[in-house]
Design a protein around this motif. Structure first.
Motif, mmCIF file in Angstrom:
data_model
loop_
_atom_site.group_PDB
_atom_site.id
_atom_site.type_symbol
_atom_site.label_atom_id
_atom_site.label_comp_id
_atom_site.label_asym_id
_atom_site.label_seq_id
_atom_site.Cartn_x
_atom_site.Cartn_y
_atom_site.Cartn_z
ATOM 1 N N LEU A 73 0.808 -1.221 0.000
ATOM 2 C CA LEU A 73 0.000 0.000 0.000
ATOM 3 C C LEU A 73 0.840 1.270 0.000
ATOM 4 O O LEU A 73 0.367 2.332 -0.423
ATOM 5 C CB LEU A 73 -0.945 0.006 1.213
ATOM 6 N N ARG A 74 2.092 1.182 0.460
ATOM 7 C CA ARG A 74 2.990 2.355 0.459
ATOM 8 C C ARG A 74 3.638 2.599 -0.896
ATOM 9 O O ARG A 74 4.263 3.638 -1.102
ATOM 10 C CB ARG A 74 4.081 2.184 1.524
ATOM 11 N N LEU A 75 3.491 1.684 -1.827
ATOM 12 C CA LEU A 75 4.073 1.885 -3.154
ATOM 13 C C LEU A 75 3.423 3.086 -3.821
ATOM 14 O O LEU A 75 2.216 3.328 -3.632
ATOM 15 C CB LEU A 75 3.890 0.642 -4.021
ATOM 16 N N PRO A 76 4.170 3.839 -4.607
ATOM 17 C CA PRO A 76 3.574 5.002 -5.274
ATOM 18 C C PRO A 76 2.518 4.570 -6.287
ATOM 19 O O PRO A 76 2.627 3.519 -6.903
ATOM 20 C CB PRO A 76 4.764 5.665 -5.978
ATOM 21 N N VAL A 77 1.523 5.405 -6.421
ATOM 22 C CA VAL A 77 0.452 5.155 -7.384
ATOM 23 C C VAL A 77 0.917 5.645 -8.741
ATOM 24 O O VAL A 77 1.417 6.772 -8.876
ATOM 25 C CB VAL A 77 -0.846 5.879 -6.963
ATOM 26 N N ARG A 78 0.780 4.813 -9.730
ATOM 27 C CA ARG A 78 1.200 5.169 -11.091
ATOM 28 C C ARG A 78 0.071 5.907 -11.787
ATOM 29 O O ARG A 78 -1.068 5.444 -11.824
ATOM 30 C CB ARG A 78 1.548 3.897 -11.854
ATOM 31 N N ALA A 79 0.410 7.054 -12.348
ATOM 32 C CA ALA A 79 -0.601 7.857 -13.065
ATOM 33 C C ALA A 79 -0.995 7.132 -14.348
ATOM 34 O O ALA A 79 -0.169 6.540 -15.021
ATOM 35 C CB ALA A 79 -0.044 9.227 -13.395
ATOM 36 N N ALA A 80 -2.264 7.213 -14.685
ATOM 37 C CA ALA A 80 -2.777 6.518 -15.869
ATOM 38 C C ALA A 80 -2.419 7.168 -17.147
ATOM 39 O O ALA A 80 -1.970 8.113 -17.454
ATOM 40 C CB ALA A 80 -4.301 6.402 -15.792
#
Length: 80
Positions: A73-80
């Motif tokens: 859950l701490r991994l960065p969210v990748r922009a679409a």
């Protein structure tokens, strides 16, 4: 010759599992890496860099499922 069974984590012989017990809530290095979908080397790096909490039980390194899920859950969210 002992019968082999596949538990979904690792192949064990005659029920004497040397892999992580999925009901215990902690996984060994190999099973934790598989659970996260990363390699064992990367997993060990995350532990060494203190980004993933691991525990020792004798010579075994165990990682709680909660720690694995929190790391994910701490991994960065990748922009679409």
């Amino acid at each position: 010759m002992a019968a082999s069974t596949n538990t979904g984590f690792a192949t064990t012989e005659a029920g004497n599992s040397k892999s992580s017990d999925p009901g215990f809530g902690a996984l060994g290095i190999r099973d934790a890496a598989t659970y996260l979908g990363i390699g064992e080397t990367k997993l060990k790096e995350e532990i060494r860099e203190k980004r993933l909490e691991a525990r020792k039980f004798g010579t075994r390194t165990l990682i709680l499922r909660e720690a694995l899920d929190a790391w994910r859950l701490r991994l960065p969210v990748r922009a679409a």
